[in-house]
Design a protein around this motif. Structure first.
Motif, mmCIF file in Angstrom:
data_model
loop_
_atom_site.group_PDB
_atom_site.id
_atom_site.type_symbol
_atom_site.label_atom_id
_atom_site.label_comp_id
_atom_site.label_asym_id
_atom_site.label_seq_id
_atom_site.Cartn_x
_atom_site.Cartn_y
_atom_site.Cartn_z
ATOM 1 N N PRO A 26 0.802 -1.215 0.000
ATOM 2 C CA PRO A 26 0.000 0.000 0.000
ATOM 3 C C PRO A 26 0.840 1.273 0.000
ATOM 4 C CG PRO A 26 -0.215 -1.151 2.093
ATOM 5 C CD PRO A 26 0.595 -2.014 1.196
ATOM 6 N N HIS A 27 1.976 1.229 0.635
ATOM 7 C CA HIS A 27 2.860 2.386 0.623
ATOM 8 C C HIS A 27 4.247 1.955 1.046
ATOM 9 C CE1 HIS A 27 4.023 6.553 0.622
ATOM 10 N NE2 HIS A 27 4.640 6.353 1.761
ATOM 11 N N GLU A 28 5.211 2.554 0.409
ATOM 12 C CA GLU A 28 6.600 2.293 0.770
ATOM 13 C C GLU A 28 7.250 3.635 1.097
ATOM 14 O OE1 GLU A 28 10.567 0.523 -1.370
ATOM 15 O OE2 GLU A 28 8.635 -0.341 -1.885
ATOM 16 N N VAL B 6 -4.577 11.804 -7.163
ATOM 17 C CA VAL B 6 -5.059 12.417 -5.925
ATOM 18 C C VAL B 6 -5.770 11.365 -5.078
ATOM 19 C CG1 VAL B 6 -6.666 14.123 -4.982
ATOM 20 C CG2 VAL B 6 -5.223 14.724 -6.927
ATOM 21 N N GLY B 7 -6.565 10.522 -5.701
ATOM 22 C CA GLY B 7 -7.265 9.466 -4.973
ATOM 23 C C GLY B 7 -6.319 8.484 -4.320
ATOM 24 N N GLU B 8 -5.274 8.107 -5.038
ATOM 25 C CA GLU B 8 -4.287 7.183 -4.479
ATOM 26 C C GLU B 8 -3.538 7.817 -3.311
ATOM 27 O OE1 GLU B 8 -2.952 4.411 -8.235
ATOM 28 O OE2 GLU B 8 -2.321 6.517 -8.236
ATOM 29 N N LEU B 9 -3.202 9.099 -3.455
ATOM 30 C CA LEU B 9 -2.527 9.792 -2.363
ATOM 31 C C LEU B 9 -3.427 9.888 -1.135
ATOM 32 C CD1 LEU B 9 -0.788 12.641 -4.374
ATOM 33 C CD2 LEU B 9 0.345 10.752 -3.197
ATOM 34 N N THR B 10 -4.695 10.199 -1.347
ATOM 35 C CA THR B 10 -5.654 10.284 -0.250
ATOM 36 C C THR B 10 -5.803 8.937 0.441
ATOM 37 O OG1 THR B 10 -6.841 12.049 -1.396
ATOM 38 C CG2 THR B 10 -8.042 10.882 0.340
ATOM 39 N N GLU B 11 -5.859 7.878 -0.344
ATOM 40 C CA GLU B 11 -5.973 6.528 0.221
ATOM 41 C C GLU B 11 -4.747 6.190 1.060
ATOM 42 O OE1 GLU B 11 -6.376 1.877 -1.258
ATOM 43 O OE2 GLU B 11 -6.434 3.482 -2.730
ATOM 44 N N ARG B 12 -3.583 6.520 0.571
ATOM 45 C CA ARG B 12 -2.349 6.232 1.312
ATOM 46 C C ARG B 12 -2.267 7.037 2.599
ATOM 47 N NH1 ARG B 12 2.224 4.260 -2.637
ATOM 48 N NH2 ARG B 12 0.895 3.250 -4.148
ATOM 49 N N ILE B 13 -2.723 8.280 2.553
ATOM 50 C CA ILE B 13 -2.750 9.096 3.769
ATOM 51 C C ILE B 13 -3.629 8.427 4.819
ATOM 52 C CG2 ILE B 13 -3.584 11.278 4.755
ATOM 53 C CD1 ILE B 13 -2.604 12.613 2.115
ATOM 54 N N GLY B 14 -4.787 7.918 4.397
ATOM 55 C CA GLY B 14 -5.669 7.208 5.319
ATOM 56 C C GLY B 14 -5.016 5.971 5.901
ATOM 57 N N ILE B 15 -4.339 5.213 5.057
ATOM 58 C CA ILE B 15 -3.639 4.008 5.509
ATOM 59 C C ILE B 15 -2.573 4.374 6.538
ATOM 60 C CG2 ILE B 15 -2.006 2.210 4.770
ATOM 61 C CD1 ILE B 15 -3.604 2.144 2.097
ATOM 62 N N LEU B 16 -1.817 5.426 6.242
ATOM 63 C CA LEU B 16 -0.746 5.831 7.155
ATOM 64 C C LEU B 16 -1.304 6.386 8.459
ATOM 65 C CD1 LEU B 16 1.706 7.373 4.557
ATOM 66 C CD2 LEU B 16 2.015 5.247 5.838
ATOM 67 N N ARG B 17 -2.407 7.131 8.397
ATOM 68 C CA ARG B 17 -3.024 7.632 9.634
ATOM 69 C C ARG B 17 -3.499 6.477 10.501
ATOM 70 N NH1 ARG B 17 -6.090 12.760 7.029
ATOM 71 N NH2 ARG B 17 -4.382 14.222 7.306
ATOM 72 N N ASP B 18 -4.102 5.469 9.866
ATOM 73 C CA ASP B 18 -4.540 4.286 10.619
ATOM 74 C C ASP B 18 -3.353 3.585 11.263
ATOM 75 O OD1 ASP B 18 -7.155 4.794 9.861
ATOM 76 O OD2 ASP B 18 -7.190 3.266 8.280
ATOM 77 N N GLU B 19 -2.251 3.508 10.541
ATOM 78 C CA GLU B 19 -1.057 2.856 11.067
ATOM 79 C C GLU B 19 -0.462 3.667 12.222
ATOM 80 O OE1 GLU B 19 1.934 -0.172 11.299
ATOM 81 O OE2 GLU B 19 -0.147 -0.062 10.655
ATOM 82 N N ILE B 20 -0.473 4.983 12.105
ATOM 83 C CA ILE B 20 0.015 5.833 13.194
ATOM 84 C C ILE B 20 -0.828 5.615 14.442
ATOM 85 C CG2 ILE B 20 0.179 8.227 13.992
ATOM 86 C CD1 ILE B 20 1.060 8.905 11.074
#
Length: 64
Positions: A14-16, A26-40
């Motif tokens: 999902p992100h490296e 933009v959609g992919e970046l938004t999705e990755r931000i969500g993934i990273l926020r969940d991980e944080i």
């Protein structure tokens, strides 16, 4: 029937960290931000749990 149907599909990461972001939408970046926020959030919860355990252990061994 396709020839390659039986081949296992590679799971995309999902992100490296450090990955080139210029090709992402933009959609992919938004999705990755969500993934990273969940991980944080997950990491912070684990940190709190470990801190609570550490505090309890320190309190137990400080008994005089």
């Amino acid at each position: 029937m396709a020839i390659f149907d039986d081949e296992p599909k590679k799971k995309a990461r999902p992100h490296e960290i450090g990955q080139d972001l210029s090709l992402l939408s933009v959609g992919e970046l938004t999705e990755r931000i969500g993934i990273l926020r969940d991980e944080i959030t997950r990491l912070e919860n684990e940190l709190k749990a470990k801190d609570s355990t550490k505090s309890a252990a320190e309190a137990l061994f400080r008994r005089e």
